[in-house]
Design a protein around this motif. Structure first.
Motif, mmCIF file in Angstrom:
data_model
loop_
_atom_site.group_PDB
_atom_site.id
_atom_site.type_symbol
_atom_site.label_atom_id
_atom_site.label_comp_id
_atom_site.label_asym_id
_atom_site.label_seq_id
_atom_site.Cartn_x
_atom_site.Cartn_y
_atom_site.Cartn_z
ATOM 1 N N LYS A 12 0.470 -3.048 6.064
ATOM 2 C CA LYS A 12 0.339 -3.161 4.606
ATOM 3 C C LYS A 12 0.939 -1.914 3.950
ATOM 4 C CE LYS A 12 -2.093 -6.971 4.129
ATOM 5 N NZ LYS A 12 -1.550 -8.104 3.411
ATOM 6 N N TYR A 13 0.966 -0.811 4.710
ATOM 7 C CA TYR A 13 1.564 0.438 4.243
ATOM 8 C C TYR A 13 3.077 0.269 4.310
ATOM 9 C CZ TYR A 13 2.718 5.477 4.288
ATOM 10 O OH TYR A 13 3.232 6.718 4.036
ATOM 11 N N GLN A 31 0.852 -1.191 0.000
ATOM 12 C CA GLN A 31 0.000 0.000 0.000
ATOM 13 C C GLN A 31 0.881 1.233 0.000
ATOM 14 O OE1 GLN A 31 -2.720 -0.122 3.294
ATOM 15 N NE2 GLN A 31 -3.942 -1.758 2.412
ATOM 16 N N ASP A 32 0.568 2.165 -0.878
ATOM 17 C CA ASP A 32 1.373 3.382 -0.957
ATOM 18 C C ASP A 32 0.778 4.527 -0.149
ATOM 19 O OD1 ASP A 32 -0.741 4.019 -2.594
ATOM 20 O OD2 ASP A 32 0.469 4.277 -4.402
ATOM 21 N N SER A 63 -1.217 5.256 3.829
ATOM 22 C CA SER A 63 -1.646 4.663 5.096
ATOM 23 C C SER A 63 -3.141 4.883 5.285
ATOM 24 C CB SER A 63 -0.878 5.267 6.270
ATOM 25 O OG SER A 63 -1.183 6.627 6.403
ATOM 26 N N SER A 64 -3.731 4.016 6.056
ATOM 27 C CA SER A 64 -5.149 4.167 6.364
ATOM 28 C C SER A 64 -5.296 4.700 7.779
ATOM 29 C CB SER A 64 -5.861 2.819 6.234
ATOM 30 O OG SER A 64 -5.269 1.869 7.091
#
Length: 159
Positions: free
Chosen positions: A110-111, A93-94, A96-97
């Motif tokens: 995942k980031y 993932q490019d 962040s959530s």
């Protein structure tokens, strides 16, 4: 030796032994590529889709050979080719959530940035904690304490 034994030996030589006994890895059988381990620095960069705010990191791969490969390559099963973290679907993932956290307030690994920082800085800090604990214990130690790596931004992201 009987004629059938001589014929089998000749046939094995002509066709290749593996065709008679089914031994993989011999002449004609499909072989795997040898594992190639990078010895120098590996440049760790942000994904192409991200405008990097800091320079890429020169990661000295061979300095980390005292650790198990699975310390960093945690999904590697030991036989397949190792792929980069960002290409494997693991830390790709490019963005962040939710300020870089998951729903349970843990870092979103995942980031890519959280994964690298958590793994690299986390390991270096753990080594520092262990070294401090040994130093504070007053023990006489004969072996050298493990050398730690950088834990600050500019130490890794130098220009």
């Amino acid at each position: 030796m009987r004629k059938s034994g001589i014929a089998a030996c000749c046939l094995a030589i002509v066709l290749g032994y593996e065709s008679l006994v089914g031994v993989p890895g011999l002449k004609g059988a499909e072989t795997k590529e040898p594992m190639v381990v990078p010895m120098g620095n590996i440049l760790l960069e942000a994904p192409k889709s991200v405008e990097a705010k800091r320079p890429a990191v020169n990661f000295p791969h061979s300095v980390h050979f005292d650790f198990s490969c699975k310390k960093c390559h945690h999904t590697w099963k030991g036989s397949e080719k190792i792929v980069g973290c960002q290409t494997s679907g693991c830390h790709d993932q490019d963005q962040s959530s939710k300020q870089g956290k998951t729903a349970d307030a843990k870092p979103d690994l995942k980031y890519y940035k959280n994964a690298y920082h958590g793994q690299c800085i986390g390991c270096h800090k753990e080594i520092n904690r262990k070294n401090k604990k040994i130093a504070d214990s007053g023990q006489v130690i004969k072996a050298k304490m493990m050398k730690s790596g950088p834990t600050g931004c500019v130490e890794c992201h130098s220009k």
